[in-house]
Each structure stands twice: as structure tokens, then as C-alpha cells.
Design an enzyme around this catalytic site. Structure first.
Site, PDB file in Angstrom:
ATOM      1  N   SER A  47      -3.276 -70.555  51.740  1.00  0.00           N
ATOM      2  CA  SER A  47      -2.236 -70.053  52.613  1.00  0.00           C
ATOM      3  C   SER A  47      -1.229 -69.142  51.927  1.00  0.00           C
ATOM      4  O   SER A  47      -0.508 -68.416  52.602  1.00  0.00           O
ATOM      5  CB  SER A  47      -1.487 -71.232  53.224  1.00  0.00           C
ATOM      6  OG  SER A  47      -0.820 -71.964  52.205  1.00  0.00           O
ATOM      7  N   LYS A 102       7.303 -67.790  48.210  1.00  0.00           N
ATOM      8  CA  LYS A 102       6.599 -68.098  49.463  1.00  0.00           C
ATOM      9  C   LYS A 102       7.593 -68.623  50.508  1.00  0.00           C
ATOM     10  O   LYS A 102       8.456 -69.452  50.183  1.00  0.00           O
ATOM     11  CB  LYS A 102       5.512 -69.145  49.189  1.00  0.00           C
ATOM     12  CG  LYS A 102       4.647 -69.486  50.386  1.00  0.00           C
ATOM     13  CD  LYS A 102       3.546 -70.469  49.997  1.00  0.00           C
ATOM     14  CE  LYS A 102       2.638 -70.842  51.137  1.00  0.00           C
ATOM     15  NZ  LYS A 102       1.579 -71.786  50.746  1.00  0.00           N
ATOM     16  N   SER A 140      -4.232 -73.604  48.161  1.00  0.00           N
ATOM     17  CA  SER A 140      -3.492 -72.429  48.627  1.00  0.00           C
ATOM     18  C   SER A 140      -2.888 -71.550  47.541  1.00  0.00           C
ATOM     19  O   SER A 140      -2.364 -70.473  47.855  1.00  0.00           O
ATOM     20  CB  SER A 140      -2.387 -72.853  49.580  1.00  0.00           C
ATOM     21  OG  SER A 140      -2.940 -73.082  50.842  1.00  0.00           O
TER      22      SER A 140
HETATM   23  N1  GLN Z   1      -6.793 -74.123  53.172  1.00  0.00           N
HETATM   24  C1  GLN Z   1      -6.205 -75.412  53.041  1.00  0.00           C
HETATM   25  C2  GLN Z   1      -5.683 -75.875  54.373  1.00  0.00           C
HETATM   26  O1  GLN Z   1      -5.758 -75.130  55.281  1.00  0.00           O
HETATM   27  C3  GLN Z   1      -5.151 -75.355  51.999  1.00  0.00           C
HETATM   28  C4  GLN Z   1      -3.763 -75.308  52.443  1.00  0.00           C
HETATM   29  C5  GLN Z   1      -2.763 -75.356  51.324  1.00  0.00           C
HETATM   30  O2  GLN Z   1      -3.107 -75.568  50.160  1.00  0.00           O
HETATM   31  N2  GLN Z   1      -1.509 -75.217  51.690  1.00  0.00           N
HETATM   32  O3  GLN Z   1      -5.231 -76.955  54.528  1.00  0.00           O
END
Ligand code: GLN
Length: 475
Positions: free
Chosen positions: A151, A76, A175
Site C-alpha cells: 500500500s 506516508k 506494504s
Molecule cells: N497488501 C497487503 C494488504 O492488502 C499489505 C498491506 C500492508 O502491508 N499495509 O493487506
């Protein structure tokens, strides 16, 4: 089609000469090219990966090779690799190259993995759909009109579409688990502190974790085992011993106790997901696993607490992008303050700006007690709910997401709607506990349904053992 089911199958083929690592890598590179429309990769390291594949092939032939020799991995784009771009899918880091390698990635390379490239994601890992990327959205490989989740959407899509064997993602509030659910793959969020965060661009430092995506439990266990463990460069990384996760996957007849919380099966959950999970629960019961009702009474506050605390941490962490030290600098400013302002205004995307503003607000003198301090207290209550539950059960079974992958554009104009889609995943990050997504079924449209298992802190072993059992016997 890949001629192997998991890494142990792959290394056997490589050792016996039935598979050439260079050919295997070329297969992945071709697939990446054929699937450019998915937009899963921000950068592909074609030449270096081929060089590395040749080197590792020779090591395998010599009989002296690492635990992940020849495993092809995507990373990532929030994790640093020396001399490679680390953009966090943001314009503010568009031309930034990392000056050192993240510990998790270093550990993969030390075991002879082949790093194929950097995967797309939401900007600074903020999002649930991968629509907040400066590189554009990632498409779900199963249905290109839908999001892959976020994400870590690029990592999930890359593994689901066989663009690499495994990918690393990060999980601050779901995420890893949610995109794994949307793309139909496994995704493990380890205990907070299990994997060093050194070299991971900070979003919310007390929540951020790093973990693998894979097409099977065995590879997830192996990669997690390699990247876990104390690191002197991250004082929050735990000294707890790392079990030989990959060799301990069999339950050997142990009947773990599984908790079900009705708070996770209420309003808003898709009926098809509910049905699929009830079906799994029935099968587990029939196999002799004890299913016990548990309560997580503070669950309704998780989204609020999560979005207060993580935006607060983000507003502080992202203060470093000021145009002065590194990253994007606006050309059009007359003074230093102007330069800060315009660099940040031009460099950050809308969601990141929204979070910085929210975070600054909840930390501001007049509101700190009402929001930030209160949310910290709620975080403690949520943690205590889990502590209590894990006195009664070994694992907790929940849906990973209330819906299957939604359509591109469906939620992007309504941030609150988007935040609510994290309802089942953020609690694990508030409590610091590990969780996994298991791709258990498909809905009537053929879209993947994910199930989440949660375990007590540092009990990744039970999490993976149960997942292995479900992979082999239930789904
Ligand atoms: N969807 C969550 C957010 O927007 C998770 C983000 C993550 O785990 N990096 O904060």
C-alpha cells in the site's frame, strides 16, 4: 541528477558549501511538480519545508546539527503530523488534521530532517497496488501503465523518481517491501515493536510496522536507527537496544549462513525472477557464503491466516470512524443509527468495506473458533517455522513478489488474485520478523526485480549488513 549517492555524500556537500539545502529542496519541489502525473504525494509542504531547509542550513553552518540534517523525507499519509492532514487516503478522513505528531516522524524532525509532504497510499493501507486511494492511483515511475505496488505506493514511487531522498512507509503485510520491489528501491520492514506505532493510524495493530524506503542501504540503515527504540506512548514498542546500524554496515569478512526455502520458489513465481535470484545465490556461494536449504512447511497457510487476522483487527480498529467524533459525517440521515450507517457507507471505499465485513464475520460468535482462533494457531506455527529456521541460518533469501509490477487494472476486479500477490511478504508480519527488499535486477522489459532477505527478530543488523554487501559486491 542528484550530486550525491547517499546521505553521507549529501552532508559533506552541504558542510563544504558545495550544495545549498534550499536549492536541493527546490530541486525536489520542481521534480514533484514535473511528476504530478505520478500522483505520489497527497500533500506537499512547500513553505514549511523551505523554512525548515533554511533553518537546517544555518545549523549545518554553525556546526551543530542532527544526524539527518538536510535529509528530505516524504511521509506516508497514515502517519500523523500535528496540524497537517492525515487522510489515510480515505474520504472518511478527508478534512481531518492531526493533533499530534507520530513518534517516528518526531524523531526524524529532532535530527533535523526536512519533511517535504505526505505520500499517497491505499486507503487505510489496505491493498497491494495503490489503486484503492481516494486520491486516485499512483503510477509506477518506471512504466506509467503499471502500478507502483501497495500500500505504500506513493512512498516507493517518490523515492524511485527522486522526489525526495527517503520516504517512510508502513508494512502490515508487505506494504513496504512489495512496492519497493515494484519500483526498484530499498525498503525495510523492521521487527514488530522496533519502531513505535504512536501516531500511526491502526490497520492491524499486531502486524503494523513503520520503515524507510531509500535508494541505498546506508540511508535506510540511518533512518531506521533514528526512528527505532522504545517509546512510552506505545506499550508494544520494544526496550531492546538499538544498534548503531548505520556505522555497522560492514560484514568484516563474516560469512553469514543463508537459508533458501523451496516453498518460496514454487509454482506462480515468474521465471525471470527465479533466474535472477538463482544468479545472485550462485554469486554469493562463489564469495564463500554458505547456502542451506531450509523448510517453512506452513507457508501455504500464510495468505489465509493473514487475511483472517488482519481483517479481524481492522474491523475493530475502524469502528472508530462513525461520523460522530471526527472525519466525514453524512448530511443525509434522519437518526443516529442512520448517520453511522450513511457516514461509513459514503466515507469508506470498497476494499475497506470488504475487509470490515470479512473481519466482522470471522469474529462473529458462530465463526470465531472456525476462523479467528484457528488462524491464531496457524500464526504460531508459522512463527515456529521461522524460529527453527533461524537456528540453522542467519538470513533467509526469497523473492519479494511472484511477479514484477503488474498493469493498472489487471487485478483490481479480482480481490483474491490481488491478495495472492502478497504470498512472499505476509509471513514476516505473521512472525513479527524484519525483512528488506533489495532491487537486484531488471527483467527483459526493464522492470525492477526485487529480492527479499528475512532475519530473526531484532536482527536488523545482519539484514542490513548482508544487503550492504550485496549492494556493493553482487549487483
Ligand atoms: N497488501 C497487503 C494488504 O492488502 C499489505 C498491506 C500492508 O502491508 N499495509 O493487506
Amino acid at each position: 541528477m542528484l550530486p550525491y549517492k547517499n546521505y553521507s555524500g549529501k552532508i559533506n556537500l552541504l558542510k563544504t558549501g558545495k550544495l545549498s539545502l534550499v536549492d536541493n529542496l527546490k530541486f525536489f519541489l520542481n521534480k514533484i511538480n514535473e511528476n504530478k502525473h505520478l500522483n505520489a504525494f497527497n500533500f506537499v509542504f512547500e513553505e514549511e519545508a523551505l523554512e525548515q531547509a533554511k533553518k537546517v542550513q544555518a545549523k549545518i553552518e554553525s556546526g551543530n546539527y542532527g544526524k539527518l540534517a538536510g535529509l528530505v523525507i516524504g511521509i506516508k499519509d497514515v502517519l500523523s503530523i500535528e496540524n497537517k492532514p492525515t487522510t489515510c487516503a480515505s474520504n472518511i478522513l478527508k478534512d481531518f488534521k492531526a493533533i499530534y505528531t507520530a513518534t517516528a516522524v518526531k524523531r526524524l524532525i529532532a535530527e533535523d530532517a526536512v519533511i517535504i509532504g505526505k505520500t499517497n497510499c491505499d486507503e487505510f493501507a489496505m491493498g497491494s497496488s495503490n489503486e484503492n486511494s481516494a486520491f486516485g492511483p499512483v503510477l509506477n515511475p518506471i512504466d506509467n501503465f503499471r502500478v507502483p505496488g501497495g500500500s505504500s505506493g506513493g512512498s516507493a514511487a517518490a523515492v524511485a523518481a527522486n522526489l525526495c531522498d527517503v520516504a517512510l512507509g508502513t508494512d502490515t503485510g508487505g506494504s513496504i517491501r512489495q512496492p519497493a520491489a515494484f519500483c526498484g528501491v530499498y525498503g525495510v520492514k523492521p521487527t514488530y515493536g522496533r519502531v513505535s506505532r504512536y501516531g500511526l493510524t491502526a490497520f492491524a495493530s499486531s502486524f503494523d510496522t513503520i520503515g524507510p524506503f531509500s535508494n541505498n542501504v546506508e540511508d535506510a540503515a540511518l533512518v531506521l536507527e533514528v526512528i527505532s527504540g522504545n517509546d512510552e506512548n506505545d506499550s508494544t514498542s520494544s526496550k531492546a537496544e538499538v544498534p548503531a546500524l548505520a556505522n555497522l554496515l560492514s560484514l568484516n569478512g563474516t560469512k553469514l549462513k543463508i537459508g533458501i526455502a523451496k516453498e518460496y520458489f514454487g509454482e506462480g513465481l515468474s521465471s525471470e525472477i527465479k533466474e535472477a535470484l538463482e544468479n545472485i545465490i550462485k554469486k554469493l556461494e562463489a564469495d564463500g557464503f554458505e547456502i542451506k536449504e531450509i523448510h517453512l512447511p506452513h507457508n501455504e497457510y500464510t495468505i489465509a491466516a493473514y487475511y483472517i487476522l488482519t481483517t479481524a483487527e481492522a474491523s475493530s480498529n475502524l469502528a472508530r470512524y462513525d461520523g460522530a467524533r471526527y472525519g466525514y459525517r453524512s448530511e443525509s440521515s434522519a437518526s443516529l443509527i442512520e448517520m453511522y450507517k450513511s457516514s461509513r457507507s459514503e466515507g469508506f471505499g470498497n476494499e475497506v468495506k470488504r475487509r470490515i465485513m470479512l473481519g466482522t464475520y470471522v469474529l462473529s460468535a458462530g465463526y470465531y473458533d472456525a476462523y479467528y482462533r484457528k488462524a491464531q494457531k496457524v500464526r504460531r506455527f508459522i512463527k515456529e517455522d521461522f524460529d527453527k529456521a533461524f537456528k540453522e541460518v542467519d538470513l533467509i533469501l526469497t523473492p519479494t513478489s511472484p511477479t514484477v509490477a503488474f498493469k493498472i487494472g489487471e487485478k483490481s476486479s479480482d480481490p483474491l488474485e490481488m491478495y495472492l500477490s502478497d504470498i512472499y511478504t505476509t509471513s514476516a508480519n505473521l512472525a513479527g520478523i524484519p525483512g528488506i527488499n533489495i532491487p537486484v535486477a531488471k527483467n527483459s522489459e526493464g522492470l525492477p526485480i526485487g529480492m527479499q532477505l528475512l532475519a530473526n527478530q531484532f536482527n536488523e543488523q545482519a539484514l542490513l549488513q548482508m544487503s550492504y554487501y550485496i549492494q556493493g559486491n553482487i549487483i
